[in-house]
Scaffold this motif. Structure first.
Motif, PDB file in Angstrom:
ATOM      1  N   LEU A  26      18.468  54.523  41.887  1.00  0.00           N
ATOM      2  CA  LEU A  26      18.331  53.405  42.829  1.00  0.00           C
ATOM      3  C   LEU A  26      18.534  52.034  42.191  1.00  0.00           C
ATOM      4  CD1 LEU A  26      15.174  54.680  44.753  1.00  0.00           C
ATOM      5  CD2 LEU A  26      17.553  55.041  45.333  1.00  0.00           C
ATOM      6  N   CYS A  27      19.007  51.995  40.954  1.00  0.00           N
ATOM      7  CA  CYS A  27      19.086  50.715  40.239  1.00  0.00           C
ATOM      8  C   CYS A  27      20.005  49.697  40.899  1.00  0.00           C
ATOM      9  CB  CYS A  27      19.515  50.941  38.792  1.00  0.00           C
ATOM     10  SG  CYS A  27      21.116  51.775  38.629  1.00  0.00           S
ATOM     11  N   ASP A  28      20.995  50.144  41.682  1.00  0.00           N
ATOM     12  CA  ASP A  28      21.952  49.220  42.281  1.00  0.00           C
ATOM     13  C   ASP A  28      21.585  48.792  43.700  1.00  0.00           C
ATOM     14  OD1 ASP A  28      22.485  51.961  42.862  1.00  0.00           O
ATOM     15  OD2 ASP A  28      24.339  51.354  43.851  1.00  0.00           O
ATOM     16  N   VAL A  29      20.504  49.368  44.260  1.00  0.00           N
ATOM     17  CA  VAL A  29      20.137  49.014  45.641  1.00  0.00           C
ATOM     18  C   VAL A  29      18.729  48.440  45.763  1.00  0.00           C
ATOM     19  CG1 VAL A  29      21.730  50.578  46.807  1.00  0.00           C
ATOM     20  CG2 VAL A  29      19.495  51.433  46.083  1.00  0.00           C
ATOM     21  N   LEU A  30      17.886  48.619  44.745  1.00  0.00           N
ATOM     22  CA  LEU A  30      16.525  48.073  44.785  1.00  0.00           C
ATOM     23  C   LEU A  30      16.265  47.217  43.551  1.00  0.00           C
ATOM     24  CD1 LEU A  30      14.375  51.175  45.901  1.00  0.00           C
ATOM     25  CD2 LEU A  30      15.282  49.346  47.342  1.00  0.00           C
ATOM     26  N   SER A  31      15.414  46.212  43.729  1.00  0.00           N
ATOM     27  CA  SER A  31      15.055  45.346  42.610  1.00  0.00           C
ATOM     28  C   SER A  31      14.106  46.080  41.659  1.00  0.00           C
ATOM     29  CB  SER A  31      14.379  44.074  43.125  1.00  0.00           C
ATOM     30  OG  SER A  31      13.106  44.384  43.684  1.00  0.00           O
ATOM     31  N   ILE A  32      13.885  45.515  40.491  1.00  0.00           N
ATOM     32  CA  ILE A  32      12.970  46.120  39.514  1.00  0.00           C
ATOM     33  C   ILE A  32      11.569  46.230  40.099  1.00  0.00           C
ATOM     34  CG2 ILE A  32      11.856  45.787  37.266  1.00  0.00           C
ATOM     35  CD1 ILE A  32      14.458  44.467  36.316  1.00  0.00           C
ATOM     36  N   GLU A  33      11.109  45.171  40.786  1.00  0.00           N
ATOM     37  CA  GLU A  33       9.762  45.176  41.374  1.00  0.00           C
ATOM     38  C   GLU A  33       9.634  46.247  42.451  1.00  0.00           C
ATOM     39  OE1 GLU A  33      11.695  42.518  41.075  1.00  0.00           O
ATOM     40  OE2 GLU A  33      10.664  41.423  39.462  1.00  0.00           O
ATOM     41  N   GLU A  34      10.658  46.410  43.267  1.00  0.00           N
ATOM     42  CA  GLU A  34      10.620  47.421  44.334  1.00  0.00           C
ATOM     43  C   GLU A  34      10.623  48.833  43.762  1.00  0.00           C
ATOM     44  OE1 GLU A  34      12.901  44.725  47.747  1.00  0.00           O
ATOM     45  OE2 GLU A  34      14.037  46.030  46.414  1.00  0.00           O
ATOM     46  N   ARG A  35      11.353  49.020  42.655  1.00  0.00           N
ATOM     47  CA  ARG A  35      11.351  50.341  42.017  1.00  0.00           C
ATOM     48  C   ARG A  35      10.008  50.636  41.355  1.00  0.00           C
ATOM     49  NH1 ARG A  35      15.755  49.991  37.996  1.00  0.00           N
ATOM     50  NH2 ARG A  35      16.343  47.947  38.772  1.00  0.00           N
ATOM     51  N   GLU A  36       9.389  49.616  40.787  1.00  0.00           N
ATOM     52  CA  GLU A  36       8.063  49.809  40.185  1.00  0.00           C
ATOM     53  C   GLU A  36       7.036  50.206  41.244  1.00  0.00           C
ATOM     54  OE1 GLU A  36       7.298  46.126  38.243  1.00  0.00           O
ATOM     55  OE2 GLU A  36       8.395  46.670  36.405  1.00  0.00           O
ATOM     56  N   ALA A  37       7.106  49.570  42.416  1.00  0.00           N
ATOM     57  CA  ALA A  37       6.198  49.926  43.514  1.00  0.00           C
ATOM     58  C   ALA A  37       6.471  51.352  43.991  1.00  0.00           C
ATOM     59  CB  ALA A  37       6.351  48.935  44.670  1.00  0.00           C
ATOM     60  N   LEU A  38       7.745  51.733  44.060  1.00  0.00           N
ATOM     61  CA  LEU A  38       8.121  53.089  44.458  1.00  0.00           C
ATOM     62  C   LEU A  38       7.556  54.109  43.474  1.00  0.00           C
ATOM     63  CD1 LEU A  38       9.759  55.340  45.865  1.00  0.00           C
ATOM     64  CD2 LEU A  38      11.771  54.546  44.597  1.00  0.00           C
ATOM     65  N   ILE A  39       7.719  53.848  42.196  1.00  0.00           N
ATOM     66  CA  ILE A  39       7.207  54.768  41.165  1.00  0.00           C
ATOM     67  C   ILE A  39       5.691  54.895  41.275  1.00  0.00           C
ATOM     68  CG2 ILE A  39       6.888  55.042  38.664  1.00  0.00           C
ATOM     69  CD1 ILE A  39       9.723  53.683  38.410  1.00  0.00           C
ATOM     70  N   ASP A  40       5.003  53.793  41.580  1.00  0.00           N
ATOM     71  CA  ASP A  40       3.551  53.827  41.760  1.00  0.00           C
ATOM     72  C   ASP A  40       3.176  54.725  42.941  1.00  0.00           C
ATOM     73  OD1 ASP A  40       0.818  52.398  41.099  1.00  0.00           O
ATOM     74  OD2 ASP A  40       1.025  52.336  43.283  1.00  0.00           O
ATOM     75  N   ARG A  41       3.929  54.634  44.043  1.00  0.00           N
ATOM     76  CA  ARG A  41       3.655  55.482  45.212  1.00  0.00           C
ATOM     77  C   ARG A  41       3.926  56.960  44.903  1.00  0.00           C
ATOM     78  NH1 ARG A  41       6.387  51.157  47.731  1.00  0.00           N
ATOM     79  NH2 ARG A  41       8.273  52.412  47.994  1.00  0.00           N
ATOM     80  N   VAL A  42       5.003  57.216  44.152  1.00  0.00           N
ATOM     81  CA  VAL A  42       5.322  58.597  43.771  1.00  0.00           C
ATOM     82  C   VAL A  42       4.195  59.180  42.925  1.00  0.00           C
ATOM     83  CG1 VAL A  42       6.848  60.027  42.342  1.00  0.00           C
ATOM     84  CG2 VAL A  42       7.829  58.371  43.924  1.00  0.00           C
ATOM     85  N   LYS A  43       3.714  58.409  41.960  1.00  0.00           N
ATOM     86  CA  LYS A  43       2.624  58.892  41.101  1.00  0.00           C
ATOM     87  C   LYS A  43       1.355  59.145  41.915  1.00  0.00           C
ATOM     88  CE  LYS A  43       4.179  56.803  36.753  1.00  0.00           C
ATOM     89  NZ  LYS A  43       3.901  55.769  35.720  1.00  0.00           N
ATOM     90  N   GLY A  44       1.101  58.297  42.915  1.00  0.00           N
ATOM     91  CA  GLY A  44      -0.060  58.490  43.771  1.00  0.00           C
ATOM     92  C   GLY A  44       0.028  59.794  44.550  1.00  0.00           C
ATOM     93  N   VAL A  45       1.214  60.075  45.106  1.00  0.00           N
ATOM     94  CA  VAL A  45       1.408  61.319  45.852  1.00  0.00           C
ATOM     95  C   VAL A  45       1.339  62.520  44.909  1.00  0.00           C
ATOM     96  CG1 VAL A  45       3.033  62.637  47.270  1.00  0.00           C
ATOM     97  CG2 VAL A  45       2.756  60.193  47.661  1.00  0.00           C
ATOM     98  N   GLN A  46       1.906  62.387  43.707  1.00  0.00           N
ATOM     99  CA  GLN A  46       1.842  63.475  42.732  1.00  0.00           C
ATOM    100  C   GLN A  46       0.393  63.819  42.386  1.00  0.00           C
ATOM    101  OE1 GLN A  46       4.307  61.775  39.623  1.00  0.00           O
ATOM    102  NE2 GLN A  46       6.082  63.028  40.210  1.00  0.00           N
ATOM    103  N   LYS A  47      -0.420  62.799  42.175  1.00  0.00           N
ATOM    104  CA  LYS A  47      -1.831  63.038  41.853  1.00  0.00           C
ATOM    105  C   LYS A  47      -2.552  63.713  43.018  1.00  0.00           C
ATOM    106  CE  LYS A  47      -2.405  59.226  38.549  1.00  0.00           C
ATOM    107  NZ  LYS A  47      -3.045  57.893  38.318  1.00  0.00           N
TER     108      LYS A  47
END
Length: 717
Positions: free
Chosen positions: A584-605
């Motif tokens: 997703l590096c070409d469609v989302l900003s760094i901040e938006e990807r960091e928030a996405l990764i945080d949500r993924v980790k939350g669902v994984q937990k």
């Protein structure tokens, strides 16, 4: 038989579906080598040490790759005289006779082979964010191409050396295979694009040399833009952008859609897609959005467009004269909820009936409407559509910035593409309308935007209403039930805050000799209200505020879904930050990807917590039913899961009915009893009325928490 020969031979058997058992002629040689500790292979040494420490015999195992357990677990077999042993493949687990796996088998190599992939993807991400000079492009190009090759080789190494038998391991392996294919394609395209850029830069340099130094100085501002550095990421974005030339390569592009929203229909090989240009988050002011429509119409310049622009201007002035602010108008519309095409026009006409100029305009529109056989060609349809579009853009601004926490300056169209890519990454691409970045070229003019596939079906709410008119009821097939629950989890990951009944479509079919119309497939559309800066913890206490339909999926460690697709859960657990960043590096900003990764980790937990809970539960009750449902292809398990959930809802509804009747009887008894004082009566009735309301709404609230829009289907049972 030397050590290397035996070890190489066992490694070569990795494409077979059985463990390696040494034939009769090599049994004694292999045992002698083990006894003399001449086997250099680490796995053979480990096996020998394990056998020496344990008195328990180890049985040979025939493995079936398509199953999660050994296909055959034979009784103890005397292979190596008194001391039993097993020469096995490099990555096969070996079992004791009770079927339990010894430690130190599969899970260790997984990290060993995955780490190079993730490290290389991280380095690629760093390089792509670096700037390059178009006139000195070779500086970092070689390193990027080298990292592409290293990552592809790391993926090949992972695929060659991993043969997982757990569903989670299989999901990780499939994800690596998909990344390998993507990297192979994009590395070739990246190299070709860079070569084209080098050629173009060389031609421009030669042209500048011909111009001469004096002329370049005089046009320094014009030629200065060529000296600006660009990001390597822009080249990858170009690689991922589809070029659509009208009339070439089988493409046919026509203008579609009503109103001023620029939507084009792209047809190729009998398939239809829709293209629209890049869009930023619209302005929140309704009048400003109407002005945008007016300006677009005036740019077109023909008589029809000018006439319609004049109509919209008169309507806007009439609304402004009646309402103090545009927000008052939007609130009034939200309260009255005008339905269907023409509904908003009818609402405005009724509200502003005293405006003479507006009344005259609508009289002319009515006359023009009678001339058209098709409503879609009339001014009435156009005006109503534009009024709705302006309203939608105004509402969209609030949803995007206040609820999804999307940066007001960012592009919103790309979020459809990000949603599509995440769905592909997680193996659920079939339930999201596929979107890609695209450049459409018509008559030499290029437009950049997104191309979206045409989704089949209709909204479930509309289908339910149509079924009711036919005296039929709607229901979900096991597959649609699975997809709907997957969509609920997927929207948490994407930070999607606008998944209403109109933003996913369902295909349906009538079940013969029944009164049921069954939804068979689900397809999510309009996925742009997503990928803001919402973190996972932001969702835990988030309620339904009328705009935000997102549900948090857990509280106190409990998942708020009646069932979960095991395959989908495994894909979520297989996600890594590096894979997300590259995809997703070409469609989302760094901040938006960091928030996405945080949500993924939350669902994984949340998934891990549920898995741990079920392990403890099965120790107490081996027959306990798991929330994680398998057997997707056969759908038998999903059918049972849906039936269990429906039965629970029906039982709850019956219990609610009894509770309501009981409370109503108590209220009547108090009202009829003359021995109670008035104050006591009022207090008692007030408390019972509160309990009555809770009892009446309990089933609906349960459904509202557990699922998106199952209520009208399950409650009809």
């Amino acid at each position: 038989m030397d050590t290397q020969k035996l070890y190489s031979w066992t490694r070569q058997q990795q494409n077979m579906d059985i463990g390696v058992i040494v034939d009769e002629m090599e049994k004694k040689q292999a045992q002698d080598m083990l006894d003399k500790q001449q086997m250099n292979a680490p796995e053979m040494k480990f096996l020998d040490k394990t056998l020496q420490k344990s008195d328990e015999p180890v049985a040979p195992v025939i493995m079936d790759r398509r199953a999660n357990v050994p296909a055959h677990m034979p009784p103890t077999i005397d292979i190596f005289s008194q001391k039993q042993s097993l020469v096995r493949m490099a990555n096969y687990t070996f079992y004791s006779k009770d079927g339990t796996a010894h430690k130190g088998s599969r899970n260790k190599p997984s990290k060993k082979y995955m780490k190079p992939i993730l490290d290389n993807l991280k380095r690629i991400d760093e390089l792509l964010n670096m700037q390059y000079d178009p006139k000195n492009i070779d500086k970092d190009k070689d390193e990027i191409e080298k990292m592409f090759r290293k990552t592809i080789l790391a993926c090949e190494d992972y695929v060659a050396n991993r043969n997982p038998w757990t569903s989670e391991g299989k999901a990780r392996l499939q994800m690596v295979k998909d990344f390998q294919a993507q990297l192979q394609h994009e590395s070739i395209m990246f190299t070709n694009t860079v070569q084209q850029l080098e050629k173009k830069t060389l031609e421009e340099n030669n042209a500048e040399n011909e111009i001469g130094e004096n002329e370049i100085k005089q046009n320094s501002e014009k030629h200065g833009s060529k000296e600006q550095k660009q990001s390597w990421l822009s080249i990858l974005a170009k690689v991922r952008t589809e070029e659509i030339k009208d009339g070439e390569n089988g493409y046919k592009v026509t203008i579609g859609g009503a109103g001023t929203s620029k939507i084009y229909i792209v047809e190729k090989d009998g398939k239809k897609r829709y293209f629209k240009g890049n869009e930023k988050i619209p302005n929140g002011n309704y009048y400003t959005n109407l002005d945008l429509s007016v300006n677009e119409l005036n740019k077109v310049g023909d008589d029809t467009s000018k006439r319609r622009a004049d109509y919209l201007t008169v309507i806007k002035q009439a609304i402004k004269s009646h309402y103090a602010t545009d927000e008052d108008f939007r609130i009034d519309v939200a309260k009255n909820k005008p339905q269907g095409m023409g509904g908003l026009v009818a609402f405005i006409r009724a509200k502003l009936a005293g405006d003479k100029k507006l009344t005259e305009i609508f009289r002319v529109i009515d006359i023009e409407f009678t001339k058209h056989q098709k409503y879609e060609e009339s001014d009435m349809y156009f005006i109503d559509n534009e009024l709705r579009e302006a309203l939608k853009r105004s509402t969209c601004c609030g949803i995007a910035t206040k609820h999804a926490l999307i940066d007001p300056k960012s592009e919103i169209s790309k979020r459809n593409v990000a949603t599509s890519r995440m769905a592909e990454l997680l193996g659920i691409g079939d339930m999201v309308a596929k979107s890609v970045m695209a450049d459409v070229i018509i008559n030499g003019k290029k437009m950049s935007g997104i191309a979206m596939e045409e989704a089949k079906g209709q909204s479930t709410g509309l289908a339910h209403d149509q079924a009711a008119k036919k005296q039929k009821r709607t229901n979900y097939s096991p597959n649609a039930f699975r997809q709907l629950l997957n969509l609920q989890i997927f929207d948490i990951i994407c930070g999607q805050v606008d998944r209403n009944g109109a933003n996913y479509l369902a295909e349906e079919e009538e079940i013969e000799k029944t009164d049921i119309i069954e939804f068979t497939k689900i397809k999510a559309i309009d996925n742009d209200m997503a990928f803001g800066n919402l973190k996972y913890n932001d969702l835990l206490d988030r309620g339904d505020d009328g705009l935000n339909r997102m549900r948090n999926i857990e509280s106190m460690g409990e998942l708020h879904v009646p069932a979960m697709d095991k395959k989908f859960a495994d894909s979520i657990l297989a996600l890594d930050a590096e894979k997300i960043n590259y995809a997703l590096c070409d469609v989302l900003s760094i901040e938006e990807r960091e928030a996405l990764i945080d949500r993924v980790k939350g669902v994984q937990k949340a998934i891990r917590r549920r898995q741990d809970y079920e392990k403890k539960l099965r120790r107490k009750d081996p027959k306990a039913v798991s929330m994680f449902v398998e057997d997707v292809e056969g759908q038998e398990n999903w059918k049972k899961a849906y039936e269990r959930f429906a039965k629970k809802v029906v039982d709850m509804k019956e219990q609610d009915k009894k509770n309501v009747e009981n409370i109503q009887a108590q209220i009547r008894e108090i009202e009829e009893n003359t021995g109670y004082k008035d104050d006591f009566k009022r207090s008692k009735i007030k408390n019972l009325t509160k309990h009555l309301k809770n009892a009446q709404e309990r089933t609906y609230n349960f459904l509202n928490q557990k699922t998106y829009f199952l209520s009208f289907n399950v409650l009809d049972k």
